[in-house]
Design a protein around this motif. Structure first.
Motif, short mmCIF file in Angstrom:
data_model
loop_
_atom_site.label_atom_id
_atom_site.label_comp_id
_atom_site.label_asym_id
_atom_site.label_seq_id
_atom_site.Cartn_x
_atom_site.Cartn_y
_atom_site.Cartn_z
N GLU A 719 0.84 -1.19 0.00
CA GLU A 719 0.00 0.00 0.00
C GLU A 719 0.89 1.25 0.00
OE1 GLU A 719 1.28 -0.62 4.11
OE2 GLU A 719 0.32 -1.97 2.66
N THR A 720 0.32 2.37 -0.45
CA THR A 720 1.04 3.64 -0.43
C THR A 720 1.23 4.09 1.01
OG1 THR A 720 0.09 4.27 -2.56
CG2 THR A 720 0.99 6.04 -1.20
N VAL A 721 2.41 4.65 1.29
CA VAL A 721 2.73 5.11 2.65
C VAL A 721 3.13 6.57 2.59
CG1 VAL A 721 4.28 4.83 4.62
CG2 VAL A 721 3.49 2.81 3.36
N ARG A 722 2.53 7.38 3.44
CA ARG A 722 2.92 8.78 3.55
C ARG A 722 4.02 8.92 4.59
NH1 ARG A 722 -0.24 12.49 1.14
NH2 ARG A 722 0.61 14.11 2.51
N GLY A 723 5.02 9.72 4.27
CA GLY A 723 6.12 9.89 5.21
C GLY A 723 6.89 11.16 4.95
N LYS A 724 7.98 11.31 5.69
CA LYS A 724 8.85 12.49 5.55
C LYS A 724 10.30 12.02 5.52
CE LYS A 724 9.64 15.17 9.11
NZ LYS A 724 9.49 16.20 10.17
N VAL A 725 11.05 12.55 4.55
CA VAL A 725 12.48 12.27 4.45
C VAL A 725 13.26 13.49 4.91
CG1 VAL A 725 14.39 11.82 2.87
CG2 VAL A 725 12.25 10.54 2.62
N VAL A 726 14.20 13.28 5.82
CA VAL A 726 15.04 14.35 6.35
C VAL A 726 16.48 14.06 5.96
CG1 VAL A 726 15.84 15.58 8.40
CG2 VAL A 726 13.48 14.72 8.28
N VAL A 727 17.14 15.04 5.32
CA VAL A 727 18.53 14.88 4.90
C VAL A 727 19.38 15.91 5.63
CG1 VAL A 727 20.12 14.80 2.94
CG2 VAL A 727 17.71 14.18 2.61
N ARG A 728 20.45 15.42 6.28
CA ARG A 728 21.37 16.30 7.02
C ARG A 728 22.78 16.14 6.47
NH1 ARG A 728 21.81 14.78 12.72
NH2 ARG A 728 22.94 16.76 12.89
N PHE A 729 23.58 17.19 6.64
CA PHE A 729 24.96 17.24 6.17
C PHE A 729 25.82 17.58 7.38
CE2 PHE A 729 21.88 18.66 3.09
CZ PHE A 729 22.15 17.87 1.99
N VAL A 730 26.52 16.56 7.91
CA VAL A 730 27.16 16.69 9.22
C VAL A 730 28.68 16.59 9.07
CG1 VAL A 730 27.26 15.79 11.57
CG2 VAL A 730 25.12 15.62 10.26
N SER A 731 29.38 17.57 9.63
CA SER A 731 30.83 17.63 9.54
C SER A 731 31.47 16.44 10.25
CB SER A 731 31.34 18.93 10.18
OG SER A 731 32.74 18.89 10.36
N VAL A 732 32.43 15.80 9.56
CA VAL A 732 33.18 14.71 10.18
C VAL A 732 34.05 15.24 11.31
CG1 VAL A 732 34.93 12.94 9.78
CG2 VAL A 732 33.15 13.33 8.07
N THR A 733 34.54 16.48 11.17
CA THR A 733 35.48 17.04 12.12
C THR A 733 34.81 17.57 13.38
OG1 THR A 733 36.95 17.67 10.31
CG2 THR A 733 37.31 18.74 12.44
N THR A 734 33.70 18.29 13.20
CA THR A 734 33.08 18.97 14.34
C THR A 734 31.80 18.32 14.84
OG1 THR A 734 31.73 20.45 12.97
CG2 THR A 734 34.01 21.14 13.46
N GLY A 735 31.13 17.56 13.99
CA GLY A 735 29.84 17.01 14.36
C GLY A 735 28.69 17.98 14.16
N GLU A 736 28.98 19.18 13.63
CA GLU A 736 27.95 20.19 13.39
C GLU A 736 27.45 20.09 11.95
OE1 GLU A 736 26.82 22.18 15.74
OE2 GLU A 736 28.26 21.42 17.24
N ASP A 737 26.21 20.56 11.71
CA ASP A 737 25.68 20.59 10.34
C ASP A 737 26.42 21.65 9.55
OD1 ASP A 737 22.21 19.63 10.51
OD2 ASP A 737 23.88 18.90 11.67
N VAL A 738 26.82 21.34 8.31
CA VAL A 738 27.55 22.29 7.48
C VAL A 738 26.60 23.09 6.59
CG1 VAL A 738 29.63 20.87 7.50
CG2 VAL A 738 27.97 20.61 5.64
N ARG A 739 25.34 22.72 6.55
CA ARG A 739 24.31 23.52 5.88
C ARG A 739 22.96 23.06 6.44
NH1 ARG A 739 22.02 22.19 0.09
NH2 ARG A 739 20.20 22.79 1.32
N GLU A 740 21.93 23.80 6.14
CA GLU A 740 20.63 23.47 6.70
C GLU A 740 20.10 22.17 6.07
OE1 GLU A 740 17.65 26.10 3.88
OE2 GLU A 740 18.45 26.99 5.73
N ARG A 741 19.27 21.49 6.87
CA ARG A 741 18.75 20.20 6.42
C ARG A 741 17.70 20.36 5.34
NH1 ARG A 741 16.34 17.57 11.60
NH2 ARG A 741 18.28 18.44 12.42
N ILE A 742 17.44 19.25 4.64
CA ILE A 742 16.38 19.20 3.64
C ILE A 742 15.28 18.30 4.17
CG2 ILE A 742 15.78 18.48 1.29
CD1 ILE A 742 18.70 18.93 0.51
#
Length: 871
Positions: A719-742
């Motif tokens: 069956e069709t499923v409704r959902g949300k996909v979240v994409v993050r870009f996380v620095s290997v060095t600092t652990g902080e996001d390097v740009r805003e998520r999608i």
């Protein structure tokens, strides 16, 4: 007399080498000579150290087994027949009863039944004796006796070609050379007046849009001995029963009758489905032969059956010709594993072990197992477990990596083997495909053998060619399938491309493929697997060490417990593994030899998990949608091992799971999100279009400046499923996001792949950091507020990354629950698993800002060791 009796002759056996005087007690039958010799401390355990070499002499000897039994009292003077039943003799065996030869066997895959009614001693014990000759010696004798055949075999030596014995006993690139012998399956004494020789259910399922599903079935039974009536009861999954009777038997011999029940019709039958698509409804069929008095039961058999409609869809499309299975009208993506025998010594595999193995496969979200052609037709317990768990079975006939002969005696033996095993297994709904062999057609190109699929359609001419085994795969076996199980699909070989692609060349447009340009062949980087798929990938794999707990079991000398030791190399049969394994590990990871075998084993495991995870998720992505099924399935080589070894297995001999098992589990989840970035090969680049030479002049800056990525969701839900996909870009060095998520709200299409983002370029101008730096792309799928799947893409190669100061925390909560988190991205976090310890999850990536990983640990005591890349 009513009914029949069966006595299993399992105890009071003795064995000895033919040249010895002393008989030694046998633990039990089924048996093989190696395990009995180990029990008496006459040979060391071949699975430890290099002991395989120390026991090679066993295969050069002739061995004898014997036992005594008393003539059954119920068979004396009552018109009963008494049979000895040998369910499996390994392999070149002579059987004597009271000094008279009653059987000579040369095929371990055939069951024998011998009428001994007139040979029994009525007032004393009977002596049953078996003599087993060396398989290698007999195989070489057969090669010499048939110079008309060019015996060609891969993996070890030519003597296995004419021997109808499990081919892996000669050794393989994952298994030892242990040429066993003995009564490997039960020996029984059966007394009866009437016996049900064979039961067959032919059925058709009719289904159409808007029309109720209907089933039409006919039950046939072959009865030996007197019988007046066949009585059939069909017990429904919900408990209802239907009784069928037919008094119109047809004599087929002096004491043989063929019965057919009245035709059974059902509307809306309860169907059998593969796991994830519906219930595994099973009917119970009870068949009885009834005496003239109308009430006395002379013989009775029970059989579980499942009704399902299976189609192998091979249709022309925009990609070539499809290859996938449609079950009960629903397209099914086949994600699973290839299976080899679970032990070199088959007689010691308990029925429960088969259930445990298939349960493990099911827990890993796999829905298909391929029984490989170099092993055995597995016992009923294996297929029963598959029936009940909804595991689809791709069943090879027992031919592998050879050009087999076709002299008359060999063909007669193969014909009996195929028909007998097909008849005994055809009631299992899990078996959806029979396949002629494993990789035999690949010898055509390698040795320039004769094969013309289009112009030569005369089976008799094939027997005179340099590839006579074509007669077996394209004439003999399909005709037996047509006779005995016409509703089951047949495929001549694996791989095989409908006559257009049958050789070493991989054709991604037709049939199934074995993708061995990973590891073998060109040994391409595993990152290229998304471009190396086909219509159905029935083999691919990557070698990895087992966990250290397993290594300690087969390396008894602590001084040998290092990567590349004599013992470790001996327990890796893969050709050129010394170069290939180090190459793959060295390409991707930093190797610190000072950290010991634990660290190196971990790196091989993470590499295997990375490779197999990419293969499964990218080829499952190619499942696409209805009408555009670019890839119909993926089967890893291999699920299991037959001894403790470094191999392609994703679960080792002791049923300890490697990290790759969990990578497959995540990729095959009912809803699985995937992310992949553009691959920049850092090992080679073509210099120019004229010379096409690879050079080492690589622009490594592209790892940071040329970044593209895709995100998709694969679904096996109907069956069709409704959902949300979240994409993050996380620095290997600092652990902080390097740009805003999608964030993307999506509708996941049923039974296919939904593309979310395609060809997205990462723009550093939109980043929140001043300079480009390495980052992971983490994507998660949320459904109804719950994260159901996640995936992480790392820049390649990870050996260029700095993994210091990861801030990993492992908390042991109550009742075996463990929580794992990190302050910075962590690659390949792995608990070192042990035998009889079960983990709900393992071998994962850690990304800060995400929910901590929760792992349930069952069994064992104390804390598990853990590590990660760069620790």
């Amino acid at each position: 007399m009513s009914g029949n009796t069966v006595q299993v002759l399992s105890s009071n056996w003795e064995f000895k080498c033919e040249t010895d005087e002393e008989w030694l007690p046998v633990s039990q039958v089924p048996s093989n000579v190696h395990t009995e010799l180990m029990r008496h401390d006459l040979i060391p355990d071949p699975f430890k150290d290099t002991n395989e070499l120390e026991v090679s002499w066993v295969a050069e000897r002739t061995w004898r087994y014997r036992t005594n039994f008393v003539t059954p009292s119920e068979g004396r003077g009552q018109g009963a027949r008494i049979d000895l039943v040998f369910e499996g003799l390994d392999t070149f065996a002579k059987v004597m009863l009271n000094g008279k030869v009653i059987l000579q066997s040369d095929n371990m895959f055939i069951k024998h039944r011998v009428n001994i009614s007139d040979l029994l001693a009525h007032s004393a014990k009977n002596t049953l004796e078996m003599t087993f000759e060396p398989a290698r010696r007999r195989g070489l004798e057969l090669v010499k006796a048939h110079p008309e055949h060019d015996f060609i075999v891969h993996q070890t030596e030519v003597s296995r070609g004419p021997a109808r014995k499990a081919q892996y006993h000669w050794g393989w690139d994952w298994g030892p050379i242990l040429l066993t012998c003995g009564p490997w399956r039960p020996v029984k004494l059966e007394t009866y007046v009437s016996r049900l020789e064979d039961i067959k259910v032919n059925y058709e399922i009719h289904m159409g849009q808007g029309v109720p599903i209907t089933l039409e079935a006919t039950i046939h039974a072959h009865v030996l001995g007197p019988a007046a009536e066949l009585e059939v009861d069909l017990l429904f999954p919900d408990g209802r029963a239907v009784a069928l009777k037919d008094r119109n038997g047809t004599p087929t011999g002096a004491s043989s009758w063929q019965y057919s029940s009245t035709r059974l019709s059902m509307e809306k039958p309860q169907l059998w489905w593969p796991r994830g698509y519906g219930p595994q409804d099973l009917y119970e069929l009870r068949v009885r032969s009834i005496a003239d008095d109308g009430s006395t039961i002379l013989a009775e058999e029970h059989q579980k059956i499942g009704f399902r409609r299976v189609e192998l869809i091979q249709e022309n499309d925009q990609f070539g010709k499809s290859f996938y299975f449609r079950i009960n009208g629903v397209d099914v993506f086949s994600g699973g594993s290839c299976w080899i025998p679970a032990d070199s010594f088959l007689s010691r595999i308990a029925p429960q072990q088969y259930r445990d193995w298939m349960q493990l496969l099911a827990e890993g979200n796999q829905n298909m197992v391929r029984v490989w052609g170099g092993g055995i037709y597995e016992p009923d317990a294996f297929y029963t477990a598959c029936d009940e768990l909804g595991i689809l079975v791709w069943q090879d006939f027992m031919f592998a990596c050879a050009s087999y002969p076709t002299y008359p005696e060999f063909l007669a033996s193969v014909s009996a083997e195929a028909r007998q095993n097909l008849c005994s297994l055809r009631h299992h709904p899990s078996i959806i495909l029979w396949c002629g062999n494993n990789e035999d057609y690949q010898l055509i190109e390698r040795y320039n053998l004769e094969y013309n699929f289009e112009s030569d359609k005369d089976p008799q001419s094939w027997l005179k060619s340099t590839f006579p085994a074509r007669y077996i795969y394209e004439h003999l076996l399909p005709n037996i399938i047509k006779d005995e199980s016409p509703s089951t699909a047949y495929h001549p070989s694996s791989p095989w491309g409908n006559g257009t692609s049958t050789t070493l060349k991989v054709d991604a447009t037709v049939g199934d493929i074995h993708q061995w340009d990973l590891w073998n062949g060109e040994a391409k980087p595993w990152q290229l697997l998304p471009q190396m798929g086909g219509r159905f990938v029935s083999e691919f794999g990557m070698v990895a060490y087992p966990h250290v707990d397993t290594i300690d079991k087969f390396v008894t000398d602590p001084a040998e417990r290092y990567a590349g030791s004599r013992t470790m190399d001996f327990h890796n049969k893969a050709v050129m593994h010394e170069r290939r394994l180090l190459t793959y590990v060295g390409e991707n990871f930093r190797i610190d030899w000072a950290q010991g075998i634990e660290a190196f084993a971990h790196l091989t495991q993470v590499m295997q998990a990375d490779a197999l995870g990419v293969g499964y998720k990218s080829w499952r992505r190619d499942w696409g949608r209805e009408g555009a099924r670019r890839c119909g399935g993926v089967l890893v080589w291999q699920l299991n091992d037959c001894w403790p070894v470094t191999s392609w297995a994703v679960v080792d001999y002791y049923m300890v799971k490697k990290p790759a098992f969990y990578a497959i589990k995540r990729a095959m989840a009912p809803l699985a999100v995937g992310v992949a970035r553009k691959f920049h090969d850092w090992t080679a680049r073509p210099a120019d279009e004229i010379w096409r030479r690879n050079t080492g002049h690589v622009d490594s800056r592209k790892m940071l400046t040329d970044i593209e990525f895709d995100v998709w969701v694969a679904s096996s839900r109907v069956e069709t499923v409704r959902g949300k996909v979240v994409v993050r870009f996380v620095s290997v060095t600092t652990g902080e996001d390097v740009r805003e998520r999608i964030e993307e709200e999506i509708q996941v299409q049923p039974n296919g792949c939904t593309e979310v983002l395609m060809g997205c370029k990462f723009d550093w101008d939109k980043a929140t950091v001043a300079e480009p730096e390495h980052f992971v792309i983490h994507t998660a799928l949320w459904v109804d507020g719950v994260q159901v799947s996640s995936d992480t893409s790392w820049p390649d190669p990870v050996k260029y990354l700095d993994f210091r100061d990861r801030g990993v925390t492992v908390k042991h909560l109550s009742q075996g629950l463990v929580e794992v988190s990190a302050e910075k991205p962590v690659k390949g976090f792995v608990f070192s698993e042990k035998q009889r310890v079960k983990l709900s999850d393992n071998a994962f990536e850690l990304v800060p800002g995400e929910e901590p990983k929760l792992v349930q640990v069952e069994g064992g005591s104390g804390e598990l060791a853990w590590t990660f890349v760069g620790r």
